[in-house]
Design a protein around this motif. Sequence first.
Motif, short mmCIF file in Angstrom:
data_model
loop_
_atom_site.label_atom_id
_atom_site.label_comp_id
_atom_site.label_asym_id
_atom_site.label_seq_id
_atom_site.Cartn_x
_atom_site.Cartn_y
_atom_site.Cartn_z
N LEU A 1 -8.99 0.14 -4.17
CA LEU A 1 -7.89 1.00 -3.71
C LEU A 1 -6.74 0.15 -3.16
O LEU A 1 -5.56 0.42 -3.43
N ASP A 2 -7.09 -0.89 -2.39
CA ASP A 2 -6.05 -1.80 -1.88
C ASP A 2 -5.29 -2.46 -3.02
O ASP A 2 -4.06 -2.62 -2.96
N SER A 3 -6.01 -2.84 -4.08
CA SER A 3 -5.37 -3.46 -5.23
C SER A 3 -4.42 -2.47 -5.91
O SER A 3 -3.32 -2.85 -6.35
N ALA A 4 -4.83 -1.20 -5.98
CA ALA A 4 -3.96 -0.18 -6.59
C ALA A 4 -2.70 0.04 -5.77
O ALA A 4 -1.60 0.19 -6.32
N VAL A 5 -2.85 0.06 -4.44
CA VAL A 5 -1.68 0.24 -3.57
C VAL A 5 -0.72 -0.94 -3.71
O VAL A 5 0.51 -0.77 -3.76
N ALA A 6 -1.28 -2.16 -3.79
CA ALA A 6 -0.42 -3.34 -3.98
C ALA A 6 0.30 -3.26 -5.31
O ALA A 6 1.49 -3.60 -5.42
N HIS A 7 -0.38 -2.78 -6.34
CA HIS A 7 0.24 -2.58 -7.66
C HIS A 7 1.38 -1.58 -7.55
O HIS A 7 2.46 -1.76 -8.14
N ALA A 8 1.15 -0.51 -6.78
CA ALA A 8 2.19 0.51 -6.60
C ALA A 8 3.42 -0.08 -5.93
O ALA A 8 4.57 0.19 -6.33
N ASP A 9 3.21 -0.89 -4.91
CA ASP A 9 4.35 -1.50 -4.20
C ASP A 9 5.16 -2.39 -5.14
O ASP A 9 6.40 -2.40 -5.08
N ARG A 10 4.47 -3.14 -6.00
CA ARG A 10 5.18 -4.04 -6.91
C ARG A 10 5.92 -3.28 -8.01
O ARG A 10 6.92 -3.76 -8.53
N SER A 11 5.41 -2.10 -8.35
CA SER A 11 5.92 -1.39 -9.53
C SER A 11 6.89 -0.26 -9.19
O SER A 11 7.31 0.47 -10.09
N GLY A 12 7.19 -0.07 -7.91
CA GLY A 12 8.09 1.02 -7.55
C GLY A 12 7.44 2.38 -7.69
O GLY A 12 8.09 3.36 -8.07
N VAL A 13 6.14 2.46 -7.39
CA VAL A 13 5.41 3.73 -7.46
C VAL A 13 5.08 4.19 -6.05
O VAL A 13 4.68 3.39 -5.20
N GLN A 14 5.25 5.47 -5.81
CA GLN A 14 5.00 6.05 -4.49
C GLN A 14 3.63 6.72 -4.49
O GLN A 14 3.26 7.42 -5.44
N VAL A 15 2.85 6.52 -3.42
CA VAL A 15 1.52 7.12 -3.29
C VAL A 15 1.50 7.96 -2.02
O VAL A 15 1.80 7.44 -0.94
N ASP A 16 1.17 9.27 -2.15
CA ASP A 16 1.17 10.13 -0.96
C ASP A 16 -0.20 10.12 -0.29
O ASP A 16 -1.12 9.41 -0.74
#
Length: 503
Positions: free
Chosen positions: A70-85
């Motif tokens: 999950l942490d890896s997915a959140v880091a991917h989101a930060d790098r890719s301009g993706v928002q996670v609620d």
Amino acid sequence: MPKLVERRADELATAATALRDAWSGRAAGAAFARLGGLRADLLCPRPALIEADQVLAEFAGRIAGAKARLDSAVAHADRSGVQVDRRGQASADPTRARTPGSAQAVAAVAGEIGAALDAARAADREAAGRLGELVGAAGTGWASPPPPGRPASGAAPAAVRQWWVGLTPAQRRWLVTYEPDRVGRLDGVPVAARDQANRLLLAQHRADLLTERRRLLGRMPSGPVELVGLRRVDAALAGLDALAIRLAAPEGPRAYLLGLATREEGRAVVALGNPDRSGQVLTYVPGMGAGLDDVAGELDRAGRVLSRCTALAPGEETSTVLWLDYDAPDFLHEAAWPRQADDAGPALHRFQEGLRATHEGDGARQTVLGHSYGSLVVGISARDHGLAADALVFLGSPGVGVDHARDLGLPSGQVWASTATDDVIRLACPPEELFRRALLVAGPLGAAVTLLDGPDRELWFGRDPSDPRFGGRTFPSGRYGHTGYWHPDNPALDGLARVVLGR
């Protein structure tokens, strides 16, 4: 909890002993039998308590793995301009300009989050189911004797596995409880059951060492033999206590005790993480001087490899096993001969076959690592008996008993080695070669001649596996000497972890 049960059982035994000194007759015999029965009933649930600990530890490990994903997915989101609620839903961040591929990035992050949550849910369902089975078994006949017939010591692991699968859960629990010495050492019995059995024997191992210590003290000061024996026993006791602390440690990957003996310098087989449930398994064979007194230090080396594997592959399950089930040489004059490596070969072969036989689901990638004299153990076992392994690694090797990787029974691309430039093992060459080098260095043009001549890679037990002519592959090591391959800053640690992971 198992310690508390053992303490209460010991109190019953002490009380019965005190009573026996003052009471005799038919009634006394019946009372002693009743006390013995109560003590047996008290000790019977210990395997269940150990099994519950196994379930909870594995659940914690799987949740930690899901969190890493999950942490890896959140880091991917930060790098890719993706928002996670807060609900874990992924969407394009409205505060950032849309870029080509943003929809694919959202889908990728959403998939990673979904996989992490699915892993957590699966871990929860499995743990709840296994604990439910334990509770149910407690009320429906916890243990029952198995039919006659037991596999002989040294039986083929596949045959042992077939015998074990044919037993009912209640029969397996009976064997763990009443025949732990047999179950604990049989390759082909699942890791969880061996761990339960061997943990039940810990107190007896310590009692045996204390008995031997009292015997030696009673003969003191008879001579140097008793003094050496006393030092050996004290070292074994210290090692056993350190091992018990690690087995009880709540932090870090759970340790599984797969074998233990206190004779000679002592032997131990300990896994960090469950090999039966891991996708990658490393078996580490230490070299000269290894014994029960240094198990904690050797386990630390295995733990460093596991930590580096976890850092490189978050969310993947890996297990590292310390295999010290042979009489490692204590002195150089013993390490100069292959006898102890020859003797160890069949046991290492059976152990690796056992890991294959008991693994759950798809087979794991199995790597066997030998350090120093341990590399000779691995090489001879592979040469003479075959090893159930996907890769072999030799660190600081004095030679592995063959002159080419093809003689080890694995593809040459899966035979690896690393030797530090400042490792003294490089001096472990045949006497005639050592004499030649001494003459070269002593001469006026010694350094130049040595450079022109090139390093001769013939070692005491065959060609250096780090030599390109050996036919294997190598990874670099920094200058950390003979025992520094596990140093956190040594690139060898990364290289080793990548071999274990199959990268």
